[in-house]
Motif scaffolding. Structure first.
Motif, mmCIF file in Angstrom:
data_model
loop_
_atom_site.group_PDB
_atom_site.id
_atom_site.type_symbol
_atom_site.label_atom_id
_atom_site.label_comp_id
_atom_site.label_asym_id
_atom_site.label_seq_id
_atom_site.Cartn_x
_atom_site.Cartn_y
_atom_site.Cartn_z
ATOM 1 N N UNK A 175 23.755 15.369 -167.714
ATOM 2 C CA UNK A 175 24.479 16.445 -167.897
ATOM 3 C C UNK A 175 24.188 17.088 -166.536
ATOM 4 N N UNK A 176 23.115 16.981 -166.093
ATOM 5 C CA UNK A 176 22.929 17.472 -164.731
ATOM 6 C C UNK A 176 23.384 16.816 -163.613
ATOM 7 N N UNK A 177 23.242 15.532 -163.472
ATOM 8 C CA UNK A 177 24.007 14.496 -162.424
ATOM 9 C C UNK A 177 25.510 14.633 -162.437
ATOM 10 N N UNK A 178 26.134 14.683 -163.537
ATOM 11 C CA UNK A 178 27.522 15.024 -163.851
ATOM 12 C C UNK A 178 28.243 16.353 -163.108
ATOM 13 N N UNK A 179 27.251 17.403 -163.363
ATOM 14 C CA UNK A 179 27.627 18.757 -162.722
ATOM 15 C C UNK A 179 27.457 18.857 -161.498
ATOM 16 N N UNK A 180 26.433 18.462 -160.905
ATOM 17 C CA UNK A 180 26.024 18.931 -159.548
ATOM 18 C C UNK A 180 26.998 18.566 -158.466
ATOM 19 N N UNK A 181 27.845 17.501 -158.429
ATOM 20 C CA UNK A 181 28.628 17.539 -157.329
ATOM 21 C C UNK A 181 30.009 18.339 -157.467
ATOM 22 N N UNK B 109 23.580 25.034 -175.767
ATOM 23 C CA UNK B 109 24.021 23.682 -176.181
ATOM 24 C C UNK B 109 24.732 23.727 -177.135
ATOM 25 N N UNK B 110 26.062 23.584 -176.823
ATOM 26 C CA UNK B 110 27.331 23.802 -177.866
ATOM 27 C C UNK B 110 27.058 22.450 -178.895
ATOM 28 N N UNK B 111 27.245 22.480 -180.122
ATOM 29 C CA UNK B 111 27.008 21.261 -180.929
ATOM 30 C C UNK B 111 28.117 20.177 -180.507
ATOM 31 N N UNK B 112 29.276 20.601 -179.712
ATOM 32 C CA UNK B 112 30.221 19.432 -179.307
ATOM 33 C C UNK B 112 29.201 18.474 -178.349
ATOM 34 N N UNK B 113 28.073 18.855 -177.625
ATOM 35 C CA UNK B 113 27.287 17.843 -176.757
ATOM 36 C C UNK B 113 26.661 16.915 -177.862
ATOM 37 N N UNK C 168 41.484 20.451 -162.433
ATOM 38 C CA UNK C 168 42.347 19.852 -161.874
ATOM 39 C C UNK C 168 42.253 18.146 -162.133
ATOM 40 N N UNK C 169 41.039 17.985 -162.486
ATOM 41 C CA UNK C 169 40.711 16.444 -162.671
ATOM 42 C C UNK C 169 40.918 16.128 -164.068
ATOM 43 N N UNK C 170 41.369 14.933 -164.222
ATOM 44 C CA UNK C 170 41.478 14.358 -165.724
ATOM 45 C C UNK C 170 40.365 13.713 -166.154
ATOM 46 N N UNK C 171 39.427 14.680 -166.535
ATOM 47 C CA UNK C 171 38.159 14.255 -167.227
ATOM 48 C C UNK C 171 37.925 15.413 -168.163
ATOM 49 N N UNK C 172 38.162 15.120 -169.439
ATOM 50 C CA UNK C 172 37.864 16.228 -170.409
ATOM 51 C C UNK C 172 36.298 16.451 -170.560
ATOM 52 N N UNK C 173 35.516 15.563 -170.522
ATOM 53 C CA UNK C 173 34.032 15.924 -170.753
ATOM 54 C C UNK C 173 33.648 16.717 -169.544
ATOM 55 N N UNK C 174 34.165 16.387 -168.255
ATOM 56 C CA UNK C 174 33.749 17.359 -166.969
ATOM 57 C C UNK C 174 34.384 18.650 -167.168
ATOM 58 N N UNK C 175 35.467 19.049 -167.632
ATOM 59 C CA UNK C 175 35.935 20.325 -167.883
ATOM 60 C C UNK C 175 35.105 20.674 -169.025
ATOM 61 N N UNK C 176 34.877 20.198 -169.772
ATOM 62 C CA UNK C 176 34.026 20.690 -171.074
ATOM 63 C C UNK C 176 32.862 21.266 -170.605
ATOM 64 N N UNK C 177 32.064 20.749 -169.588
ATOM 65 C CA UNK C 177 30.950 21.073 -169.124
ATOM 66 C C UNK C 177 30.889 22.361 -168.320
ATOM 67 N N UNK C 178 31.963 22.537 -167.799
ATOM 68 C CA UNK C 178 32.196 23.844 -167.033
ATOM 69 C C UNK C 178 33.147 24.813 -167.722
ATOM 70 N N UNK C 179 33.352 24.562 -168.928
ATOM 71 C CA UNK C 179 34.264 25.839 -169.653
ATOM 72 C C UNK C 179 33.302 26.271 -170.852
ATOM 73 N N UNK C 180 33.897 27.169 -171.529
ATOM 74 C CA UNK C 180 33.475 28.302 -172.397
ATOM 75 C C UNK C 180 32.432 27.736 -173.292
ATOM 76 N N UNK D 145 26.732 26.531 -169.129
ATOM 77 C CA UNK D 145 26.820 27.466 -168.618
ATOM 78 C C UNK D 145 27.247 28.777 -169.112
ATOM 79 N N UNK D 146 28.058 28.727 -170.209
ATOM 80 C CA UNK D 146 29.022 29.698 -170.717
ATOM 81 C C UNK D 146 28.833 29.930 -172.233
ATOM 82 N N UNK D 147 28.378 28.896 -172.892
ATOM 83 C CA UNK D 147 28.208 28.962 -174.309
ATOM 84 C C UNK D 147 27.416 30.146 -174.852
ATOM 85 N N UNK D 148 27.871 30.912 -175.974
ATOM 86 C CA UNK D 148 27.399 32.179 -176.505
ATOM 87 C C UNK D 148 27.155 32.204 -177.889
#
Length: 382
Positions: A269-275, A255-259, A285-297, A301-304
């Motif tokens: 978070x689950x409901x946003x990512x599931x689709x 859980x990145x501190x950005x969350x 490709x979608x203009x949604x910064x929060x959604x891109x963040x959820x699937x990003x580094x 899924x990817x935070x280290x």
């Protein structure tokens, strides 16, 4: 002049040396080195169930003498309850098991009450034998795959896909144990990791070579194996990327501190990512910064940064306050053995399960344990 040249070449050598060491360490740390492009051999696998129009097509690979042979059966979709899933292991027939199909799918809850016993393991990566060893050695199941953990919870914290040779069978075992656990008052949780999403959304760079050869035999591209048109794909779609059980939050990456600054609950978070599980590439490709963040580094899924010691204690404390837990259990980033960080606020459980000395996490009787495949346990202190 010779001294200058010597110093120059020494400097160049040191740059390349440290770059090489850095790359080796990173490969050990995060598992992200793709598998070599070896040919591999087709081998036993399946079954895989594909839903097309009004029929279910059942594909499986068996060994006939020393030759891998693909089989194809079909049944009317309305008769699917008659299908029996049988997983067979040519080299380890004592591992064989069967299960029935679920009558319906249900999206998992995000939050669960406190459990008296929790066994959590991550990053199995198709190593069925290791997974089975943990479950039998710590009395989650017996050798006949009966549930023996009572009201305990088994939590699979992502990355059960890729690299290993028995991904399909491992998925079917989790699928099977879910119903057995519920019947005994227990529960099985399957938290999705980055490798689950990669496989569901067309990124196959880490897939064991066997599966590409099997796809050729099946005459069914691997890209189709875990979609909404399959039994395993429909089942995976019901899973979450983060869940809370009592005081424990389970998430593959972290859980990145950005969350902390994004107005989303764990459920949201689950409901946003599931689709986007099956079309992750569309997220960017979608203009949604929060959604891109959820699937990003820095998404779940990817935070280290927990394990890389780049997070701040106060940030983790705020995440726990916001999401209502006391401990965050993560996989994804390799550790030599299960260990705690930040005074026990983070428990890292990703260890190499190709190694018989690999470990998992057990909570029982209010105590925290590091456990191995042979049934040994040692209390974790923090």
């Amino acid at each position: 002049m010779n001294t200058d040249k010597s110093a120059f070449f020494n400097a160049i050598f040191l740059v390349f040396f440290f770059a090489l060491i850095s790359n080796v360490l990173m490969a050990q740390e995060d598992h992200t080195t793709p598998l070599p492009p070896q040919m591999g051999k087709a081998d036993t696998d399946g079954p895989h169930l594909f839903y097309r129009k009004n029929k279910v097509y059942i594909r499986q690979i068996r060994m006939k003498d020393t030759t891998a042979v693909a089989t194809l059966d079909s049944i009317e979709a309305k008769q699917k309850d008659a299908i029996k899933i049988e997983c067979r292991f040519t080299k380890n027939p004592e591992w064989n098991f069967s299960t029935k199909l679920k009558s319906k799918y249900r999206i998992e809850n995000t939050e669960y009450p406190k459990a008296e016993k929790i066994l959590a393991v991550s990053d199995i990566e198709g190593n069925f034998g290791s997974f089975r060893n943990f479950l039998i050695s710590h009395k989650v199941i017996d050798e006949k795959y009966n549930w023996t953990f009572g009201k305990g919870h088994l939590v699979c914290v992502g990355d059960f896909f890729d690299r290993g040779p028995n991904v399909t069978e491992t998925l079917w075992l989790i699928y099977d144990l879910e119903e057995k656990a519920k019947a005994a008052g227990g529960y099985v949780h399957y938290i999705l990791g980055n490798h689950e999403i990669l496989n569901m959304s067309n990124d196959h760079r880490y897939v064991h070579p066997k599966y590409m050869r099997n796809a050729d035999l099946y005459q069914e591209p691997y890209v189709n194996w875990f979609k909404r048109s399959t039994e395993l794909g429909r089942w995976l779609e019901t899973k979450n990327v983060v869940e809370r059980i009592g005081d424990f939050i389970f998430v593959h990456g972290g859980l990145s501190p950005d969350l902390n600054y994004i107005d989303k609950t764990l459920s949201e978070i689950n409901n946003m990512m599931r689709p986007f599980y099956f079309i992750q590439e569309d997220v960017f490709r979608i203009d949604d910064e929060i959604l891109r963040f959820m699937f990003g580094d820095n998404g779940p899924l990817w935070y280290r940064n927990y394990v890389m010691a780049q997070a701040q204690d106060a940030e983790i404390e705020e995440s726990l306050r916001k999401f209502g837990g006391k401990h965050i259990v993560v996989g994804h980033t390799l550790v030599n053995a299960v260990r705690t960080f930040y005074g026990g606020k983070v428990i890292a459980i990703d260890t190499r399960h190709v190694d018989p000395n690999s470990t998992a996490f057990l909570y029982e009787g209010g105590k925290f344990f590091r456990i191995d495949q042979l049934g040994k346990r040692g209390e974790l202190k923090f």
